[in-house]
Design an enzyme around this catalytic site. Sequence first.
Site, PDB file in Angstrom:
ATOM      1  N   GLY A  49     -11.194   5.349  16.485  1.00 25.38           N
ATOM      2  CA  GLY A  49     -11.770   4.112  15.960  1.00 25.38           C
ATOM      3  C   GLY A  49     -10.718   3.028  15.839  1.00 25.38           C
TER       4      GLY A  49
ATOM      5  N   GLY B 289     -10.767  11.235  16.570  1.00 24.36           N
ATOM      6  CA  GLY B 289     -11.319   9.941  16.159  1.00 24.36           C
ATOM      7  C   GLY B 289     -10.531   8.775  16.702  1.00 24.36           C
TER       8      GLY B 289
ATOM      9  N   LYS C 167     -11.288   0.981  -7.691  1.00 27.69           N
ATOM     10  CA  LYS C 167     -12.264   1.143  -6.609  1.00 27.69           C
ATOM     11  C   LYS C 167     -13.627   0.708  -7.126  1.00 27.69           C
ATOM     12  CE  LYS C 167     -12.332   2.921  -2.366  1.00 27.69           C
ATOM     13  NZ  LYS C 167     -11.323   2.908  -1.322  1.00 27.69           N
TER      14      LYS C 167
HETATM   15  P1  NAD Z   1     -13.580   3.760  12.383  1.00 29.07           P
HETATM   16  O1  NAD Z   1     -14.969   3.887  11.843  1.00 29.07           O
HETATM   17  O2  NAD Z   1     -13.192   2.529  13.106  1.00 29.07           O
HETATM   18  O3  NAD Z   1     -13.258   4.995  13.364  1.00 29.07           O
HETATM   19  C1  NAD Z   1     -13.673   6.309  13.133  1.00 29.07           C
HETATM   20  C2  NAD Z   1     -13.829   6.960  14.493  1.00 29.07           C
HETATM   21  O4  NAD Z   1     -14.107   8.340  14.294  1.00 29.07           O
HETATM   22  C3  NAD Z   1     -14.959   6.368  15.321  1.00 29.07           C
HETATM   23  O5  NAD Z   1     -14.528   6.118  16.650  1.00 29.07           O
HETATM   24  C4  NAD Z   1     -16.018   7.468  15.286  1.00 29.07           C
HETATM   25  O6  NAD Z   1     -16.833   7.482  16.447  1.00 29.07           O
HETATM   26  C5  NAD Z   1     -15.162   8.701  15.191  1.00 29.07           C
HETATM   27  N1  NAD Z   1     -15.822   9.888  14.667  1.00 29.07           N
HETATM   28  C6  NAD Z   1     -16.838   9.964  13.780  1.00 29.07           C
HETATM   29  N2  NAD Z   1     -17.161  11.254  13.557  1.00 29.07           N
HETATM   30  C7  NAD Z   1     -16.325  11.995  14.317  1.00 29.07           C
HETATM   31  C8  NAD Z   1     -16.161  13.396  14.514  1.00 29.07           C
HETATM   32  N3  NAD Z   1     -16.921  14.295  13.889  1.00 29.07           N
HETATM   33  N4  NAD Z   1     -15.166  13.804  15.346  1.00 29.07           N
HETATM   34  C9  NAD Z   1     -14.396  12.908  15.993  1.00 29.07           C
HETATM   35  N5  NAD Z   1     -14.533  11.575  15.860  1.00 29.07           N
HETATM   36  C10 NAD Z   1     -15.482  11.133  15.030  1.00 29.07           C
HETATM   37  O7  NAD Z   1     -12.620   4.042  11.128  1.00 29.07           O
HETATM   38  P2  NAD Z   1     -11.085   3.654  10.959  1.00 29.07           P
HETATM   39  O8  NAD Z   1     -10.982   2.358  10.252  1.00 29.07           O
HETATM   40  O9  NAD Z   1     -10.379   3.857  12.268  1.00 29.07           O
HETATM   41  O10 NAD Z   1     -10.621   4.777   9.919  1.00 29.07           O
HETATM   42  C11 NAD Z   1     -10.438   6.112  10.319  1.00 29.07           C
HETATM   43  C12 NAD Z   1     -10.061   6.956   9.110  1.00 29.07           C
HETATM   44  O11 NAD Z   1      -8.880   6.411   8.499  1.00 29.07           O
HETATM   45  C13 NAD Z   1     -11.105   6.983   7.985  1.00 29.07           C
HETATM   46  O12 NAD Z   1     -11.036   8.233   7.340  1.00 29.07           O
HETATM   47  C14 NAD Z   1     -10.622   5.892   7.037  1.00 29.07           C
HETATM   48  O13 NAD Z   1     -11.091   6.122   5.714  1.00 29.07           O
HETATM   49  C15 NAD Z   1      -9.122   6.091   7.143  1.00 29.07           C
HETATM   50  N6  NAD Z   1      -8.337   4.897   6.806  1.00 29.07           N
HETATM   51  C16 NAD Z   1      -8.521   3.735   7.491  1.00 29.07           C
HETATM   52  C17 NAD Z   1      -7.747   2.625   7.170  1.00 29.07           C
HETATM   53  C18 NAD Z   1      -7.905   1.331   7.911  1.00 29.07           C
HETATM   54  O14 NAD Z   1      -7.006   0.467   7.806  1.00 29.07           O
HETATM   55  N7  NAD Z   1      -8.963   1.131   8.692  1.00 29.07           N
HETATM   56  C19 NAD Z   1      -6.786   2.692   6.147  1.00 29.07           C
HETATM   57  C20 NAD Z   1      -6.597   3.910   5.482  1.00 29.07           C
HETATM   58  C21 NAD Z   1      -7.383   5.006   5.827  1.00 29.07           C
END
Ligand code: NAD
Length: 347
Positions: free
Chosen positions: A179, A177, A80
């Site tokens: 996202g 969430g 990392k």
């Molecule tokens: P993202 O930033 O696209 O989405 C996160 C979402 O959570 C957003 O819609 C945001 O508005 C919402 N959010 C923020 N604070 C919040 C709260 N207090 N309550 C409810 N919703 C809230 O991120 P992502 O890429 O969808 O990733 C989501 C999670 O998964 C993260 O923890 C990330 O580390 C993990 N993750 C992502 C991936 C990937 O491929 N993108 C891979 C492994 C792990």
Amino acid sequence: MAIFDLVDFDNHEQVVYCSDDATGLKAIIAVHSTALGPAAGGCRFWDYVNDEAALTDVLRLSKGMTYKNAMAGLKLGGGKGVIIGNPRHLKSDDLFKAYGKAVNNLGGRYYTAEDVNITTGDMAIVNQVTDYVSGLEGKSGNPGPFTALGTFLGIKAAVKFKLGSDDLSGIKVAVQGLGSVGYSLCERLHAAGAKLIVTDINQEILDKAVTELDATVVSLDDIYKQDVEVFSPCALGASINDDSIAELKAVIIAGCANNQLAESRHDQVLLDKGILYAPDYVINAGGIINVALEIYPEPYCADKATSLVENIYHTLMNVFVTANEKNLPTGKVADEMARAIIANAGK
Ligand code: NAD
């Protein structure tokens, strides 16, 4: 500071401190293990309270990547990077090139990628000075949909193990969430007949979920106490803590967020409460599996990535069955399995 005595130091193979006066770059790259292959893991840009906090973060995250990659069956180790400082003030092309040179100096022992506050555009700049970059636009691209597929299959495995059938029709899922991963997951859950209860801080995405996916919206605070079978954390880390566990009615926790448990002891608390926990780094490995195929010597192939992501169902089922037989928390069992894979590397 005695680095080798730090609680989070886990015999990391290499920890590199990188600085560049001209651009303000201050970064740490940690290569935890290359036992299974070159270390892979994203780079995070964060305004840490101090350098010790950055070191702690990179030590923990790189170790987590070793375990995640091992359990995903990848020929990759764990590493990392963290860039220290406020991304809004510090980001520049030259800073990313300086970071790229530091990655390049590791000669392929570490492949970097996007993480918090770093975009595919930033990584394209890093790519101008080093080939040891993954997750680029036009190659494996956005990992979100692959992470969502793995999480969806992980939910099916958990429902099958806990409730006896992996048919999701009528199963109620509370998703925290919506996202990149969370919304894509909801689309799959909706198509499979699950009933969605959702929350987010973004009203626009909530409105979309109501219109497109017939979701019911609840407040940020109320998401834990919903009368559902599955709670799916897909936003921030540490959402599983003493307060939320006390409120949870779900019998399954299965979501994509990283570092879901506020403290490692919560694994045992969930077991004691009869809640099945899908270890975060096992269920959310779809994205890194997709990225790995960009690092491997063979050309990237999305179909191959999909079939590897589908293994997450079986890997998780194995964790659930083993944990049940040993009456141990699922997270502890996943850690033991990952360590065994790493110890057997090259044998
Ligand atoms: P993202 O930033 O696209 O989405 C996160 C979402 O959570 C957003 O819609 C945001 O508005 C919402 N959010 C923020 N604070 C919040 C709260 N207090 N309550 C409810 N919703 C809230 O991120 P992502 O890429 O969808 O990733 C989501 C999670 O998964 C993260 O923890 C990330 O580390 C993990 N993750 C992502 C991936 C990937 O491929 N993108 C891979 C492994 C792990």
